[in-house]
Enzyme design. Sequence first.
Site, PDB file in Angstrom:
ATOM      1  N   HIS A 190      10.197 -15.348  11.608  1.00 18.64           N
ATOM      2  CA  HIS A 190       9.369 -15.109  10.594  1.00 18.64           C
ATOM      3  C   HIS A 190       9.003 -16.055   9.344  1.00 18.64           C
ATOM      4  O   HIS A 190      10.176 -16.446   8.841  1.00 18.64           O
ATOM      5  CB  HIS A 190       9.595 -13.462  10.127  1.00 18.64           C
ATOM      6  CG  HIS A 190       8.572 -12.954   9.026  1.00 18.64           C
ATOM      7  ND1 HIS A 190       8.186 -13.308   7.938  1.00 18.64           N
ATOM      8  CD2 HIS A 190       7.739 -11.968   9.536  1.00 18.64           C
ATOM      9  CE1 HIS A 190       7.307 -12.919   7.605  1.00 18.64           C
ATOM     10  NE2 HIS A 190       6.970 -11.785   8.407  1.00 18.64           N
ATOM     11  N   GLY A 207       2.751  -5.531   7.809  1.00 18.47           N
ATOM     12  CA  GLY A 207       3.897  -5.411   6.829  1.00 18.47           C
ATOM     13  C   GLY A 207       3.453  -4.322   5.707  1.00 18.47           C
ATOM     14  O   GLY A 207       3.532  -2.995   6.037  1.00 18.47           O
ATOM     15  N   GLY A 208       2.758  -4.818   4.561  1.00 17.27           N
ATOM     16  CA  GLY A 208       2.596  -3.782   3.611  1.00 17.27           C
ATOM     17  C   GLY A 208       1.871  -2.689   4.142  1.00 17.27           C
ATOM     18  O   GLY A 208       2.243  -1.460   3.584  1.00 17.27           O
ATOM     19  N   GLU A 257       0.934 -15.425  12.616  1.00 15.72           N
ATOM     20  CA  GLU A 257       0.950 -14.784  11.513  1.00 15.72           C
ATOM     21  C   GLU A 257       0.629 -15.921  10.551  1.00 15.72           C
ATOM     22  O   GLU A 257       1.542 -16.762  10.005  1.00 15.72           O
ATOM     23  CB  GLU A 257       1.972 -14.286  10.825  1.00 15.72           C
ATOM     24  CG  GLU A 257       2.482 -12.994  11.783  1.00 15.72           C
ATOM     25  CD  GLU A 257       3.586 -12.253  10.786  1.00 15.72           C
ATOM     26  OE1 GLU A 257       3.111 -10.942  10.460  1.00 15.72           O
ATOM     27  OE2 GLU A 257       4.437 -12.425  10.705  1.00 15.72           O
ATOM     28  N   ASN A 261       6.716  -3.670  10.124  1.00 18.02           N
ATOM     29  CA  ASN A 261       7.550  -4.435   9.634  1.00 18.02           C
ATOM     30  C   ASN A 261       7.882  -3.969   8.142  1.00 18.02           C
ATOM     31  O   ASN A 261       7.239  -4.490   7.329  1.00 18.02           O
ATOM     32  CB  ASN A 261       7.249  -5.942   9.655  1.00 18.02           C
ATOM     33  CG  ASN A 261       8.208  -6.953   9.098  1.00 18.02           C
ATOM     34  OD1 ASN A 261       9.265  -6.481   8.638  1.00 18.02           O
ATOM     35  ND2 ASN A 261       7.752  -8.152   8.947  1.00 18.02           N
ATOM     36  N   TRP A 262       8.895  -3.244   7.803  1.00 18.10           N
ATOM     37  CA  TRP A 262       9.006  -2.827   6.451  1.00 18.10           C
ATOM     38  C   TRP A 262       9.718  -3.780   5.474  1.00 18.10           C
ATOM     39  O   TRP A 262       9.994  -3.396   4.414  1.00 18.10           O
ATOM     40  CB  TRP A 262       9.775  -1.401   6.634  1.00 18.10           C
ATOM     41  CG  TRP A 262       9.182  -0.197   6.734  1.00 18.10           C
ATOM     42  CD1 TRP A 262       7.920  -0.111   7.309  1.00 18.10           C
ATOM     43  CD2 TRP A 262       9.352   1.080   6.214  1.00 18.10           C
ATOM     44  NE1 TRP A 262       7.538   1.256   7.138  1.00 18.10           N
ATOM     45  CE2 TRP A 262       8.570   1.780   6.600  1.00 18.10           C
ATOM     46  CE3 TRP A 262      10.560   1.596   5.570  1.00 18.10           C
ATOM     47  CZ2 TRP A 262       8.601   3.343   6.308  1.00 18.10           C
ATOM     48  CZ3 TRP A 262      10.776   2.833   5.173  1.00 18.10           C
ATOM     49  CH2 TRP A 262       9.510   3.586   5.492  1.00 18.10           C
ATOM     50  N   LYS A 263      10.061  -4.933   6.064  1.00 18.81           N
ATOM     51  CA  LYS A 263      10.691  -5.983   5.246  1.00 18.81           C
ATOM     52  C   LYS A 263      11.854  -5.429   4.234  1.00 18.81           C
ATOM     53  O   LYS A 263      12.439  -4.296   4.860  1.00 18.81           O
ATOM     54  CB  LYS A 263       9.508  -6.551   4.298  1.00 18.81           C
ATOM     55  CG  LYS A 263       8.424  -7.077   5.245  1.00 18.81           C
ATOM     56  CD  LYS A 263       7.711  -8.098   4.422  1.00 18.81           C
ATOM     57  CE  LYS A 263       6.506  -8.678   5.469  1.00 18.81           C
ATOM     58  NZ  LYS A 263       5.671  -9.465   4.752  1.00 18.81           N
ATOM     59  N   GLY A 285       0.634 -10.915   3.169  1.00 17.58           N
ATOM     60  CA  GLY A 285       0.997 -10.229   2.104  1.00 17.58           C
ATOM     61  C   GLY A 285      -0.019 -10.677   0.964  1.00 17.58           C
ATOM     62  O   GLY A 285       0.112 -10.342  -0.404  1.00 17.58           O
TER      63      GLY A 285
END
Length: 252
Positions: free
Chosen positions: A94, A236-237, A168, A5-7, A174
């Site tokens: 999300h 994510g990150g 999540e 998930n590159w946001k 994050g």
Amino acid sequence: MIVANWKMHGDKQSMAAWIEEVSNSINLKNINPCIFCPPTCYLEYAIRLINENGYHIEIGSQILNYCFEGESLTGGISSTMLKDLSVEYVLVGHSEQRNFLKENNNVISKKIEKALNDELSVIYCIGEDIDTKNKNETYLFLSKQLDVLGRLQSKHEDKLRSITVAYEPIWAIGSGLNAEKKYIEKTHEFIKNYINDDLGWSNLDIYPPVLYGGSVNLTNCEEIISSTAVDGLLIGGASLNSETFSKIYNLS
Ligand code: PGA
């Protein structure tokens, strides 16, 4: 299923490099789908690169909008548009969207319904905030989020197999502080039991996979995925770096 998930990160150049590097590094014998969720404006670009090169990466959208009848939404992206682009998966619910875009369970349930009607696979994100966790009210909180799925079952029984749940915990997203394996395991078991028994999906013989997300990285991924209650990861990150993401994928 392992999801990147590159946001709101990346550009065409970094994405092209990432897609090529990941495609050349992931173990194709791994049966887990490898899903890339780029920012929406790059969906078509990413799909073109993957298709032209025959890469084994599937595409998910980070966003899906929904309007109630008679409303309009400037800037909105519908599930029909996503389907038109050949997107296969969509993230719904999300916590960042629940929080920043003030999305409630009512809108989320409509989004899931629309996505299923358009034959997209839905990754439904749920998770508690730190106050809820500290008050020991996590299960109550999650059960309300899971009830969104309960609302769908009478109308969409045939499509429920296209749903994946992603747990999540908001405090882990994050933050660099992933939930501990025991905590993840117990929560995933609660989620699965709630869907099986309270929502009654075991009567339909439908058992949605449950992913974990929240500060997954190269150091903790193996321990988390080793739990039989964890069916995949939403990252994510740590997904932004192609080498890190490919290694996590290959370890899963
Ligand atoms: P994170 O994000 O891996 O950076 O914690 C996960 C997510 O929000 O899906």
